[in-house]
Design an enzyme around this catalytic site. Structure first.
Site, PDB file in Angstrom:
ATOM      1  N   ASP A  48       1.103  -0.966   0.121  1.00 27.16           N
ATOM      2  CA  ASP A  48       0.034  -0.044  -0.683  1.00 27.16           C
ATOM      3  C   ASP A  48       0.601   1.097  -0.158  1.00 27.16           C
ATOM      4  O   ASP A  48       1.544   1.199   1.323  1.00 27.16           O
ATOM      5  CB  ASP A  48      -0.769   0.128   1.372  1.00 27.16           C
ATOM      6  CG  ASP A  48      -1.402   1.404   1.720  1.00 27.16           C
ATOM      7  OD1 ASP A  48      -1.590   1.694   0.681  1.00 27.16           O
ATOM      8  OD2 ASP A  48      -2.395   1.524   1.965  1.00 27.16           O
ATOM      9  N   ASN A  66       0.172   4.445  -0.287  1.00 30.37           N
ATOM     10  CA  ASN A  66      -0.792   5.934   0.201  1.00 30.37           C
ATOM     11  C   ASN A  66      -1.483   5.498   1.027  1.00 30.37           C
ATOM     12  O   ASN A  66      -2.253   6.532   1.941  1.00 30.37           O
ATOM     13  CB  ASN A  66      -1.665   6.122  -1.147  1.00 30.37           C
ATOM     14  CG  ASN A  66      -2.762   4.969  -1.596  1.00 30.37           C
ATOM     15  OD1 ASN A  66      -3.056   4.055  -1.173  1.00 30.37           O
ATOM     16  ND2 ASN A  66      -4.102   6.239  -2.831  1.00 30.37           N
ATOM     17  N   ASP A 103      -1.599  -1.420  -3.972  1.00 36.08           N
ATOM     18  CA  ASP A 103      -2.051  -0.882  -5.011  1.00 36.08           C
ATOM     19  C   ASP A 103      -1.293  -0.611  -6.015  1.00 36.08           C
ATOM     20  O   ASP A 103      -0.029  -1.138  -6.283  1.00 36.08           O
ATOM     21  CB  ASP A 103      -2.579   1.607  -4.821  1.00 36.08           C
ATOM     22  CG  ASP A 103      -1.476   1.275  -3.990  1.00 36.08           C
ATOM     23  OD1 ASP A 103      -0.237   1.372  -3.920  1.00 36.08           O
ATOM     24  OD2 ASP A 103      -1.742   1.768  -3.061  1.00 36.08           O
ATOM     25  N   ASP A 157      -8.997 -15.206 -17.021  1.00 33.38           N
ATOM     26  CA  ASP A 157      -9.946 -16.137 -16.220  1.00 33.38           C
ATOM     27  C   ASP A 157     -11.169 -16.789 -16.653  1.00 33.38           C
ATOM     28  O   ASP A 157     -11.795 -16.540 -17.619  1.00 33.38           O
ATOM     29  CB  ASP A 157     -10.450 -15.019 -14.948  1.00 33.38           C
ATOM     30  CG  ASP A 157     -11.501 -15.591 -14.387  1.00 33.38           C
ATOM     31  OD1 ASP A 157     -10.629 -16.120 -13.592  1.00 33.38           O
ATOM     32  OD2 ASP A 157     -12.414 -15.338 -14.288  1.00 33.38           O
ATOM     33  N   GLU A 169      -6.720 -19.972 -17.094  1.00 38.84           N
ATOM     34  CA  GLU A 169      -6.886 -21.310 -16.079  1.00 38.84           C
ATOM     35  C   GLU A 169      -8.707 -21.975 -16.811  1.00 38.84           C
ATOM     36  O   GLU A 169      -9.475 -21.507 -17.542  1.00 38.84           O
ATOM     37  CB  GLU A 169      -8.283 -20.063 -15.356  1.00 38.84           C
ATOM     38  CG  GLU A 169      -8.408 -20.664 -14.162  1.00 38.84           C
ATOM     39  CD  GLU A 169      -9.607 -19.842 -13.285  1.00 38.84           C
ATOM     40  OE1 GLU A 169      -9.053 -20.213 -12.424  1.00 38.84           O
ATOM     41  OE2 GLU A 169     -10.239 -18.719 -13.786  1.00 38.84           O
TER      42      GLU A 169
END
Length: 541
Positions: A23, A25, A31, A202, A271
């Site tokens: 992270d 921020n 992110d 996916d 996948e």
């Protein structure tokens, strides 16, 4: 002959789940700038590519696998400029970047679906799969959602049902409509033009459905513990002949491949989850005109026996032809491998030997973030869950949150993941003790074992590209040969807590492994494999 310009053959792909990586921020959510900040760490592992789980605009009902805009970054992850900087940083570090493509379904907040549901005669009326109710008002057929219950949801605007193989907020796109196929491929090309090197697809076998909406037959036998089978989920009781893995899927994959062929050195890994996954993997990768690679859930089950590993490998090898497999023993959807296969016992040693086994098999490899630290599954209470799958099936199934908790960079309260007091999932105390900072200075750590063996793999072409021949297995031991050109390697794996003694049946030269790995050795006319060890040796041609 293996084409070495095809970087993906034998590549090791590191899966980053951005929400949980770093992270930058301090809002409690990982992110894209956080991934960029940790690029040195990823490159130091010795992997070849990064696979980024979804970061697209999304209401996050399924944490990014419900896409509301295929061509933008969700603000919680950053901006398109942040993505471009990530691509540039990765390429500067010699890493390829692959991104998740969730093409089977969108979010119900996607503008396409908003328009589709508005009437029966709008321009996108048949971009999704709509069907009338039966005369008694019930669902059109017996298809079930992976997440439980019927795969149909009633929409009061159109007074019809729409199909959703997953959450009811994830309506399935209608790939029988050529306009949908064109629009989906346009979104893929958007990212190709931004410089991505490939895509993880996916649910790659779900794109098409049976246009007649025929009922799926029941399975003749439902065996708990087999691939994808949990008796608490009715989805396992059907043979899924008509709601996925349809023959029309092949044509779409060929269209997709034609697009990628216009962008040299790009790749796809699909996948595949179905009753005939290994056969489907072969069909989807043969002929070099469809997917470049596929992986299945066959190594993501609770069966850690070497008999299962060998059977899986030999089954796919028998039908693969010129296709190419990709293997994984962990990802964002399954319990972490140390817990799933190792029951959290001898976790460090088991992490190392499972890694060595995986990286010695034929094919490319996906490694999920945290596996290189030997992280166990995090334990969460029901109140801490955010995964809709886990919430629906608690307590028999605890969901996917336990493998998605934040990456521990430091052994501190917040694990160095964020400076916020509220990470989106809680840090797990057991995982914090295995933080990167704790392992960096320990030459015997799982982290160093990963780095060391990834270097071994890179410096031995037979491990990356070679053919494979299995010699022996029992439940805990596996031996095989990898051969490529003038290099012939013998590999023996012991995943048990006891020594394994094997007869020495041919002359070999044992290769020295890095100190972080437990190595086997030759003693007279026997091979000695200590607990959780690997023996790597060269063989005469």
């Amino acid at each position: 002959m293996t084409n070495h310009s095809e970087w993906w053959r034998g590549a090791v792909i590191y899966q980053v789940y951005p929400r949980s990586f770093f992270d930058s921020n301090n809002d409690g959510i990982g992110d894209l700038p956080g991934v960029t900040q940790k690029m040195d760490y990823i490159a130091a592992l010795g992997v070849d590519a990064i696979w980024l789980s979804p970061f697209f605009t999304s209401p996050m009902k399924d944490f990014g696998y419900d896409v509301a805009d295929y061509c933008n970054v969700d603000p919680i992850f950053g901006t398109l400029d942040d993505f471009d900087q990530l691509i540039q940083s990765a390429h500067n570090h010699g890493l390829k970047v692959m991104i998740d493509q969730v093409l089977n379904h969108s979010s119900d907040q996607h503008p396409w679906f908003v328009e589709s549901r508005s009437s029966h005669n709008n321009d996108k009326a048949d971009w999704y799969i709509w069907a009338d109710a039966k005369p008694d008002g019930t669902v059109p057929n017996n298809w079930l959602s992976v997440f439980g219950g019927p795969a149909w949801h009633w929409d009061s605007r159109r007074r019809q049902y729409y199909l959703h193989n997953f959450l009811d907020s994830q309506p399935d796109l209608n790939f029988h409509n050529p306009d949908v196929v064109d629009a989906v491929l346009d979104t893929v090309e958007f990212w190709l033009q931004r410089g991505v090197d490939g895509f993880r697809l996916d649910t790659a076998n779900y794109y098409y459905h049976d246009v007649e909406l025929r009922n799926n037959p029941p399975k003749e036998e439902v065996v708990e513990g087999s691939i994808g089978v949990r008796l608490d989920n009715p989805y396992a009781y059907q043979l899924h002949l008509y709601d996925k893995s349809r023959p029309e899927n092949i044509g779409f994959l060929q269209r997709l491949r034609q697009l990628l062929d216009q962008y040299p050195n790009t790749t796809t890994v699909g996948e595949v989850g179905c009753d005939f996954a290994l056969e489907t993997m072969a069909a989807y990768t043969q002929g070099q005109d469809k997917l470049h690679m596929c992986y299945s859930f066959d190594l993501l089950t609770h069966d850690a026996s070497m008999k299962h590993i060998r059977n899986t490998m030999e089954t796919i090898e028998a039908g693969l032809g010129d296709g190419w497999p990709c293997w994984s023993i962990g990802n964002h959807d399954v319990e972490r491998v140390v817990t799933r296969w190792g029951q959290n016992q001898d976790a460090i040693a088991k992490s190392k030997v499972y890694m060595a086994m995986l990286l010695s098999l034929r094919g490319s490899v996906c490694l999920y973030q945290g596996e290189e630290l030997g992280l166990p599954e995090a334990e969460l209470s029901f109140e801490q869950l955010v995964d809709p799958f886990g919430i629906a099936f608690w307590p028999e199934f605890k969901g996917r949150d336990g493998c998605r908790t934040p990456m521990p960079w430091e052994n501190t309260e917040l694990g160095g993941f964020t400076q916020s007091s509220q990470p989106w999932l809680p840090m797990d105390e057991k995982q914090r003790a295995l933080a990167v900072s704790e392992q960096e200075g320990n030459r015997d750590s799982v982290l160093h074992a990963y780095r060391d063996f990834l270097h071994v793999r890179r410096t031995h072409p037979a491990l990356c590209y070679g053919d494979i021949e299995f010699l022996y297995n029992d439940d805990t031991t596996l031996t095989f040969v990898r051969q490529y050109q003038e290099q012939r390697l013998f590999i023996a794996i012991n995943t048990a807590a006891q020594d394994k003694i094997l007869p020495l049946e041919q002359a070999l030269t044992v290769l020295t492994l890095p100190e972080a790995l437990n190595s086997g050795y030759v003693d007279g006319n026997t091979i000695v494999l200590p607990p959780y060890s690997i023996l790597l040796a060269s063989l005469p041609l």
